[in-house]
Write a protein that holds these residues in place. Sequence first.
Motif, PDB file in Angstrom:
ATOM      1  N   ASN A  97       0.784  -1.129   0.158  1.00  0.00           N
ATOM      2  CA  ASN A  97       0.214  -0.135   0.154  1.00  0.00           C
ATOM      3  C   ASN A  97       0.669   1.115   0.095  1.00  0.00           C
ATOM      4  O   ASN A  97       0.504   2.159  -0.503  1.00  0.00           O
ATOM      5  CB  ASN A  97      -0.950   0.069   1.209  1.00  0.00           C
ATOM      6  CG  ASN A  97      -2.062  -1.170   1.069  1.00  0.00           C
ATOM      7  OD1 ASN A  97      -1.728  -2.083   1.446  1.00  0.00           O
ATOM      8  ND2 ASN A  97      -3.040  -0.849   0.468  1.00  0.00           N
ATOM      9  N   MET A  98       2.138   1.292   0.724  1.00  0.00           N
ATOM     10  CA  MET A  98       2.895   2.523   0.715  1.00  0.00           C
ATOM     11  C   MET A  98       3.290   2.893  -0.284  1.00  0.00           C
ATOM     12  O   MET A  98       3.710   3.923  -0.757  1.00  0.00           O
ATOM     13  CB  MET A  98       3.881   2.390   1.817  1.00  0.00           C
ATOM     14  CG  MET A  98       3.427   2.039   3.353  1.00  0.00           C
ATOM     15  SD  MET A  98       2.049   3.248   3.583  1.00  0.00           S
ATOM     16  CE  MET A  98       3.009   4.824   3.504  1.00  0.00           C
ATOM     17  N   VAL A  99       3.545   1.851  -1.541  1.00  0.00           N
ATOM     18  CA  VAL A  99       4.022   2.288  -2.660  1.00  0.00           C
ATOM     19  C   VAL A  99       2.707   2.443  -3.817  1.00  0.00           C
ATOM     20  O   VAL A  99       3.006   2.986  -4.876  1.00  0.00           O
ATOM     21  CB  VAL A  99       4.970   1.327  -3.638  1.00  0.00           C
ATOM     22  CG1 VAL A  99       6.128   1.078  -2.613  1.00  0.00           C
ATOM     23  CG2 VAL A  99       4.324  -0.276  -3.715  1.00  0.00           C
ATOM     24  N   GLY A 100       1.590   2.575  -3.286  1.00  0.00           N
ATOM     25  CA  GLY A 100       0.508   2.865  -4.008  1.00  0.00           C
ATOM     26  C   GLY A 100      -0.260   1.740  -4.705  1.00  0.00           C
ATOM     27  O   GLY A 100      -1.337   1.739  -5.493  1.00  0.00           O
ATOM     28  N   ALA A 101       0.067   0.520  -4.298  1.00  0.00           N
ATOM     29  CA  ALA A 101      -0.291  -0.651  -5.015  1.00  0.00           C
ATOM     30  C   ALA A 101      -1.442  -1.329  -4.117  1.00  0.00           C
ATOM     31  O   ALA A 101      -1.531  -0.993  -2.915  1.00  0.00           O
ATOM     32  CB  ALA A 101       0.789  -1.659  -5.394  1.00  0.00           C
ATOM     33  N   THR A 102      -1.953  -2.409  -4.353  1.00  0.00           N
ATOM     34  CA  THR A 102      -3.116  -3.104  -3.905  1.00  0.00           C
ATOM     35  C   THR A 102      -2.563  -4.632  -3.578  1.00  0.00           C
ATOM     36  O   THR A 102      -2.302  -5.206  -4.415  1.00  0.00           O
ATOM     37  CB  THR A 102      -4.260  -3.106  -4.494  1.00  0.00           C
ATOM     38  OG1 THR A 102      -4.591  -1.912  -5.157  1.00  0.00           O
ATOM     39  CG2 THR A 102      -5.371  -3.790  -3.923  1.00  0.00           C
ATOM     40  N   PRO A 103      -2.661  -4.999  -2.314  1.00  0.00           N
ATOM     41  CA  PRO A 103      -2.288  -6.307  -2.024  1.00  0.00           C
ATOM     42  C   PRO A 103      -3.423  -7.252  -2.359  1.00  0.00           C
ATOM     43  O   PRO A 103      -4.634  -6.713  -2.110  1.00  0.00           O
ATOM     44  CB  PRO A 103      -1.960  -6.605  -0.541  1.00  0.00           C
ATOM     45  CG  PRO A 103      -2.692  -5.336   0.020  1.00  0.00           C
ATOM     46  CD  PRO A 103      -2.782  -4.200  -1.074  1.00  0.00           C
ATOM     47  N   VAL A 104      -3.371  -8.383  -2.909  1.00  0.00           N
ATOM     48  CA  VAL A 104      -4.312  -9.561  -3.101  1.00  0.00           C
ATOM     49  C   VAL A 104      -3.770 -10.818  -2.244  1.00  0.00           C
ATOM     50  O   VAL A 104      -2.680 -11.421  -2.249  1.00  0.00           O
ATOM     51  CB  VAL A 104      -4.387 -10.156  -4.608  1.00  0.00           C
ATOM     52  CG1 VAL A 104      -5.156 -10.905  -4.907  1.00  0.00           C
ATOM     53  CG2 VAL A 104      -4.648  -8.439  -5.433  1.00  0.00           C
ATOM     54  N   PHE A 105      -4.786 -10.952  -1.297  1.00  0.00           N
ATOM     55  CA  PHE A 105      -4.396 -11.980  -0.067  1.00  0.00           C
ATOM     56  C   PHE A 105      -4.734 -13.211  -0.561  1.00  0.00           C
ATOM     57  O   PHE A 105      -6.047 -13.601  -1.070  1.00  0.00           O
ATOM     58  CB  PHE A 105      -5.096 -11.738   1.088  1.00  0.00           C
ATOM     59  CG  PHE A 105      -4.590 -10.310   1.555  1.00  0.00           C
ATOM     60  CD1 PHE A 105      -3.244 -10.403   2.395  1.00  0.00           C
ATOM     61  CD2 PHE A 105      -5.159  -9.240   1.864  1.00  0.00           C
ATOM     62  CE1 PHE A 105      -2.562  -9.041   2.728  1.00  0.00           C
ATOM     63  CE2 PHE A 105      -4.792  -7.967   2.451  1.00  0.00           C
ATOM     64  CZ  PHE A 105      -3.263  -7.824   2.863  1.00  0.00           C
ATOM     65  N   VAL A 106      -3.936 -14.307  -0.630  1.00  0.00           N
ATOM     66  CA  VAL A 106      -4.116 -15.811  -0.923  1.00  0.00           C
ATOM     67  C   VAL A 106      -3.924 -16.657   0.423  1.00  0.00           C
ATOM     68  O   VAL A 106      -3.144 -16.110   1.246  1.00  0.00           O
ATOM     69  CB  VAL A 106      -3.358 -16.214  -2.084  1.00  0.00           C
ATOM     70  CG1 VAL A 106      -3.172 -17.696  -2.167  1.00  0.00           C
ATOM     71  CG2 VAL A 106      -3.610 -15.247  -3.280  1.00  0.00           C
ATOM     72  N   ASP A 107      -4.667 -17.434   0.510  1.00  0.00           N
ATOM     73  CA  ASP A 107      -4.628 -18.366   1.556  1.00  0.00           C
ATOM     74  C   ASP A 107      -3.631 -19.154   1.760  1.00  0.00           C
ATOM     75  O   ASP A 107      -2.785 -19.347   0.862  1.00  0.00           O
ATOM     76  CB  ASP A 107      -6.034 -19.265   1.757  1.00  0.00           C
ATOM     77  CG  ASP A 107      -6.620 -19.667   3.267  1.00  0.00           C
ATOM     78  OD1 ASP A 107      -5.593 -19.019   4.294  1.00  0.00           O
ATOM     79  OD2 ASP A 107      -7.719 -20.038   3.451  1.00  0.00           O
TER      80      ASP A 107
END
Length: 369
Positions: A97-107
């Motif tokens: 997030n701090m670089v402006g991108a979005t995390p996509v969480f995988v189990d």
Amino acid sequence: MANQKIPVLDLRPEIDLLWDELNTEIQSVLRSTQFIMGPQVAELENELADYLGVKHVVGLNSGTDALVLGLRSMGIGAGDEVITTSFTFFATAEAINMVGATPVFVDIDPQTFNLNADQIEAHINERTRVILPVHLFGQAADMGAIMSLAEKYNLKVLEDTAQAFGGTYKDRKLGAIGEVGAFSCYPTKNLGAYGDAGFVTTNDDASAEMMGMLRKHGAKKKYHNEMFGYNSRLDTFQAAIMRVKLPHVDEWNGCRQEAAATYDELLADVPGVVAPHVVTGGAHIYHQYTVRILSGRRDAVRERLTAMGVGTMIYYPIPIHQLPVYTELEVSLPHTEQAALEVLSLPIWPQITRETQGQVVDALRTALT
Ligand SMILES: *Cc1c(COP(=O)(O)O)cnc(C)c1O
């Protein structure tokens, strides 16, 4: 055990062992007055590069910055997606997030607590740029599968190696497999400084140069700033301390493995406790020895252990995707959520004795009754 408190981590034995050498090196920095980017920083970077088998190491002031600068060096920013795990320290996702991108969480794979590589492909789309595995607790994520997916979809791999300095995957050092390895040297880590510290690895000359610039306000040459960066230099004192510790880390990781084998043995007949699952083809270096306490009893067991003077930790009590900053993502990750309710990390450090471990397991038996 009569009020003999057992901490979850004890750094005093290593400090006692290295006392004279640490003092000599600390005093030498003091006398040199080269507190910022003293010669010890480059010396440590070279030693780390040799140890890990990588071309470049760039010393930074934390593992968090290592993740941020790693992503920046890959050109990641707004509109990009980064696939990662939710069962990790907040910084892994925060950096995205701090670089402006979005995390996509995988189990996770419930046996290893690491990213379940079988579930990654379903989350790859045209915005995906990076896979960011964490080698949790000191054990390699499924790097074979992750590197093949990265190749197939032309993605980069950033390894969060904060917990796995010295660990391996098929004879390769963790943090030396993807495009960038991000390491933390927070004092509790396997190669811990005595303050905040971290570093990145890469085999790419241009990335190394960029991360070297980003750590000092985007300048190669002072006052000739070429981009917006950070103040993230590795402190000279910390570099000097880490140079004293580095030659001991393999031996200490070996001691952690022996301590883990001792716990495995002592816990074998304790019902309701699941010992760590170790995958073959790599070295788990037990940054943490993390068990599962089944039947919804984890919190009660931990409370009783605390009352008996036995320190434990919960890594991690709240899956990252359930923290307020991420609830709008509305993801559900059943294995991650289950693990957060069951995990308990037991005391471990290289010099822990079998006697102390026996006391921990006796206390655990009592707490379970
Ligand atoms: C410790 C840690 C970090 C952050 O490192 P700092 O040096 O504390 O900034 C990032 N990721 C993981 C998995 C960690 O354990």
